[in-house]
Design an enzyme around this catalytic site. Sequence first.
Site, short mmCIF file in Angstrom:
data_model
loop_
_atom_site.label_atom_id
_atom_site.label_comp_id
_atom_site.label_asym_id
_atom_site.label_seq_id
_atom_site.Cartn_x
_atom_site.Cartn_y
_atom_site.Cartn_z
CB SER A 93 61.51 -4.66 -71.21
OG SER A 93 62.34 -4.60 -70.06
NE ARG A 94 56.54 1.17 -73.40
CZ ARG A 94 56.50 1.66 -72.17
NH1 ARG A 94 56.51 0.83 -71.12
NH2 ARG A 94 56.47 2.96 -71.96
CG LEU A 95 59.71 -7.54 -74.09
CD1 LEU A 95 60.80 -8.47 -73.58
CD2 LEU A 95 59.67 -7.54 -75.62
#
Length: 212
Positions: free
Chosen positions: A190-192
């Site tokens: 999730s692009r984290l």
Amino acid sequence: MKSIADIRKDYKLRSLMEQDVQKDPIQQFSTWWDEAVESKLDEVNAMTLATSTTDGHPSTRIVLLKGFTNEGFIFFTNYQSRKGTEIGLNPNVSLLFFWRELERQVIIEGKAEKISEADSDAYFHSRPEGSRIGAWSSPQSTIIAGRHVIEENVQKYTEQFADGNIPRPPHWGGFIVRPVRMEFWQGRSSRLHDRLVFTLTGNEWLVQRLAP
């Protein structure tokens, strides 16, 4: 046709936590380097080199890492090329490794300086003959009339050095990038992403986490 905006990949392979990294960023790079080599990645030593003019105009290109030590990261080039000229005027550079298969990247910021002539000689003489001839034949980054210029130069220097004794051109050699900042990026879902940055403060490295 698929929209460019819809092209994405979710990264899930690994994590990067503070307790899992070395205290010295070059040692941490060495750990990741060994894993990248063992993974048999293509062109594992390919890195983006960013340089800049004195008035701030940047340029980038791919170069090949040819070694690293506790002091920094080494590559070779024509000193009269665009990158060589820009480094001569502004030694602040950045290197970027992107190892897609491991969902990792490393950003290195520091100052580039020429290595010793002896070390440049040693590496130059380890290169294949064609590459040594090529170093003499290419006026790198300058405008030429056509491919024939290079081909004629290759013929010229092949004849000139027919005895196999090919000296290192005075305009060709190595740089070492001595880091002052290194960021390790591990892709996460999730692009984290995980981002740990090492910053040189005096003689010590400070490790901090950056928001993804």
